[in-house]
Structures are given as structure tokens and as C-alpha cells.
Design a protein around this motif. Structure first.
Motif, PDB file in Angstrom:
ATOM      1  N   LEU A 104       0.666  -1.195   0.265  1.00 29.44           N
ATOM      2  CA  LEU A 104      -0.520  -0.349   0.185  1.00 29.44           C
ATOM      3  C   LEU A 104       0.698   0.858   0.277  1.00 29.44           C
ATOM      4  O   LEU A 104       0.730   2.424  -1.052  1.00 29.44           O
ATOM      5  N   ASP A 105       1.952   1.238   1.011  1.00 34.79           N
ATOM      6  CA  ASP A 105       2.770   1.812   1.022  1.00 34.79           C
ATOM      7  C   ASP A 105       3.249   2.435  -0.193  1.00 34.79           C
ATOM      8  O   ASP A 105       3.404   3.593  -0.692  1.00 34.79           O
ATOM      9  N   TYR A 106       3.974   1.830  -1.190  1.00 33.18           N
ATOM     10  CA  TYR A 106       4.528   2.095  -2.282  1.00 33.18           C
ATOM     11  C   TYR A 106       3.638   1.972  -3.359  1.00 33.18           C
ATOM     12  O   TYR A 106       4.038   3.349  -4.136  1.00 33.18           O
ATOM     13  N   TYR A 107       2.567   1.366  -3.310  1.00 33.34           N
ATOM     14  CA  TYR A 107       1.229   2.067  -4.058  1.00 33.34           C
ATOM     15  C   TYR A 107       1.333   3.711  -4.441  1.00 33.34           C
ATOM     16  O   TYR A 107       1.218   4.529  -4.944  1.00 33.34           O
ATOM     17  N   ILE A 108       0.992   4.117  -3.596  1.00 30.80           N
ATOM     18  CA  ILE A 108       0.491   5.854  -2.375  1.00 30.80           C
ATOM     19  C   ILE A 108       1.878   6.406  -3.135  1.00 30.80           C
ATOM     20  O   ILE A 108       1.386   7.713  -3.887  1.00 30.80           O
ATOM     21  N   ARG A 109       3.134   6.485  -3.406  1.00 27.27           N
ATOM     22  CA  ARG A 109       4.184   6.800  -3.576  1.00 27.27           C
ATOM     23  C   ARG A 109       4.440   6.770  -5.046  1.00 27.27           C
ATOM     24  O   ARG A 109       4.760   7.727  -5.639  1.00 27.27           O
ATOM     25  N   LEU A 110       4.252   5.577  -5.644  1.00 25.18           N
ATOM     26  CA  LEU A 110       4.350   5.210  -6.825  1.00 25.18           C
ATOM     27  C   LEU A 110       3.240   6.289  -8.120  1.00 25.18           C
ATOM     28  O   LEU A 110       3.665   6.847  -8.814  1.00 25.18           O
ATOM     29  N   LYS A 111       2.268   6.387  -6.667  1.00 22.90           N
ATOM     30  CA  LYS A 111       1.426   6.704  -7.386  1.00 22.90           C
ATOM     31  C   LYS A 111       1.664   8.549  -8.166  1.00 22.90           C
ATOM     32  O   LYS A 111       1.109   9.179  -8.334  1.00 22.90           O
ATOM     33  N   ARG A 112       1.745   8.731  -6.600  1.00 27.37           N
ATOM     34  CA  ARG A 112       1.933  10.403  -6.511  1.00 27.37           C
ATOM     35  C   ARG A 112       3.372  10.445  -7.384  1.00 27.37           C
ATOM     36  O   ARG A 112       2.948  11.669  -8.002  1.00 27.37           O
TER      37      ARG A 112
END
Length: 290
Positions: A77-85
Motif C-alpha cells: 500500500l505504501d509503495y502504491y501511494i508513493r508510485l502513484k504520487r
């Protein structure tokens, strides 16, 4: 660490092979390897691979163990948010478990909280049909851990396929990676029998794995050494790595190791990457006796 680094190198050396395997794309184009450092309090991890193709990102995380802190699900989840941003495009996430286990954690494929649910794909390599992995050079090392009723026959198939490769550098790299990953399933004597160690040593990837493992170990020792002393942390790190490589260490050898200087422990930290049994450690220690 060697297993994570090996998978990372494979994905970065053969990115199109991984995109073709893990995404519904027949002929991936313009595949790029993205840096593994993410914004917003940068994090970096050797087991992560970010591949970008056709306006989407494939995030691969390789795991040998089902447990971590924070949990794998939360990290995804953490990586997903960072990548999306950071990239503002579609994100496809895959966790690949390398070593067979009965843990229920390898069946977890989403993070859930009171108001949050985030899913990702999970691959348990030991359940994968080896056919595709055997057909693509960059995936051959992973085939050693795939589904089979005859592990030895599978390993012989992989060895024969690599042996027929005409490009020496690619052949050496794949032998190196195959030997490392096969160590999660096969006896070292069989691996040595089917793959020549001399060829592995010629591999650029093998040298990079050695260097990265050593640097990571020294970095860990230095960071922890700030708090409790370089000597103790170097000793602790080397002891842990030796136990992983060759099993329990006899008391006499433990006493010899405890007398080593920090520099000697660093030398041992590099040498142990080639150890496969207790006699290798005994020989190394005997060579350094006054």
C-alpha cells in the motif's frame, strides 16, 4: 540478501521478460527500469523492481520469507501511494514468494484497515508451471523453484538450456543467478555438479551480487556500530550470515571468530559468500592462524 539481489538483477537485465510474464502485454515496448528510490521521505530496498512500459508501472517485490515488519501488505500500500504520487499512471503490483512454505501469509493479497482496502497480485513460485519460465532465458533461474514432480530433472533441463546458449556473458550471468536461487531448494553438491563454479565466477552479475552483499553487510554493521560498537556488530553480522550459509558453528570455531579484528571480520564477510559447508570456514580460519 543474495536471493533478493539475484532476482533484482534478473528483472533489471531482462525487464521485457518479466513484463511479458506478469502483465497482459504480448509484445512489451519501451520497457524502462525505474530507480527504486521514492519521494516523500525516500526509501530504498534491493528487493524492489519498478518497470515502466506503455504508460503503466510494474512493481515487483521478491520475498523469501512471508513475515516482515511492517507487513508486506502494508508495504505494498505504501509503495502504491508513493508510485502513484510520483508517476501518476496505472500501477500493477506483484509479490513473488520464492521459497515454499506452509505459512498462511503467502496467501494474503490485500491490505485492509477500517476505511482502506488495497489489493495486489501474489505469485507462489512453487505453484507455477515451469513451461513459460523454461522458454525465456531471463526467467530460467526462477524455474528452479517452480512446480515439478521431479526437481532434479527440472534442474537438469535448466542446466542443459543454459549450456546451449551461444553468448558467453549471458550464459555466465544466468549460471550465476541459477546457482544462487537453486540453493533455496537443492543440495549444493548437485548444484555444483550441474553448474561449473568457474563459469559463475566469470559472471558480471556474480561479482555485483558479491559486492552488493558485502556493502550491505558493512553498511548494516556501521549503522548499528554507532550504537553498540563496530567490533560487536561486525561479529554479530558475520555470525548470522555464516549460520545461514553453513548451519550451526562449532564452539571452537566461534571462539576463533571472536578473536578476529574488524578488518578480518570484513574479509570473512566477503569470503563466506563462497562457503557451502563447515569445512570451508575451517579452512579459512586455519589459513589465518599465526
Amino acid at each position: 540478501m543474495a536471493y533478493d539481489n539475484t532476482c533484482k538483477y534478473l528483472a533489471e537485465k531482462f525487464p521485457a521478460a518479466f513484463v511479458h510474464w506478469l502483465l497482459p502485454i504480448d509484445e512489451p515496448t519501451n520497457v524502462q527500469v525505474l530507480k527504486t528510490e521514492l519521494i516523500q521521505e525516500p526509501i530504498r530496498a534491493d528487493s524492489l523492481v519498478f518497470l515502466q512500459t506503455d504508460n503503466q508501472i510494474l512493481h515487483i517485490e521478491f520475498e523469501t520469507r512471508p513475515y516482515s515488519k511492517p507487513t508486506i501488505a502494508f508495504r505494498m500500500l505504501d509503495y502504491y501511494i508513493r508510485l502513484k504520487r510520483q508517476y501518476s499512471c496505472a500501477i500493477n503490483q506483484v509479490v513473488i514468494f520464492l521459497q515454499e512454505t506452509g505459512s498462511e501469509e503467502v496467501f494474503v493479497s490485500e491490505y485492509t484497515d477500517t476505511n482502506t482496502r488495497h489489493g495486489y497480485r501474489v505469485i507462489r513460485l512453487w505453484e507455477q508451471d515451469p513451461a513459460l519460465l523454461l522458454s525465456v532465458p531471463g526467467l530460467l533461474p526462477l524455474a528452479t523453484l517452480s512446480q515439478t514432480n521431479s526437481p532434479r530433472t527440472l534442474l537438469e533441463q535448466i542446466a542443459n538450456r543454459i549450456a546451449t546458449m551461444e553468448e558467453p556473458n549471458q550464459q555466465a550471468d544466468l549460471i550465476a543467478c541459477t546457482q544462487v536461487l537453486a540453493g533455496l531448494r537443492f543440495e549444493k553438491d548437485l548444484i555444483r555438479q550441474l553448474f561449473r563454479k568457474e563459469t559463475m565466477r566469470e559472471s558480471v552479475i556474480y561479482q555485483e551480487i558479491r559486492e552488493d552483499a558485502l556493502l550491505e553487510g558493512l553498511k548494516e554493521g556501521k549503522q548499528q556500530g554507532i550504537q553498540s560498537g563496530r567490533q560487536n556488530e561486525a561479529l554479530s553480522f558475520v555470525t548470522r550470515q555464516l549460520t545461514r550459509r553453513i548451519g550451526s558453528i562449532p564452539a571452537e570455531m566461534q571462539q576463533q571468530i571472536q578473536t578476529l579484528s574488524v578488518e578480518e571480520l570484513e574479509d570473512l564477510g566477503e569470503a563466506l559468500l563462497d562457503f557451502s559447508e563447515g569445512s570451508d570456514l575451517a579452512n579459512w580460519l586455519n589459513e589465518r592462524q599465526p
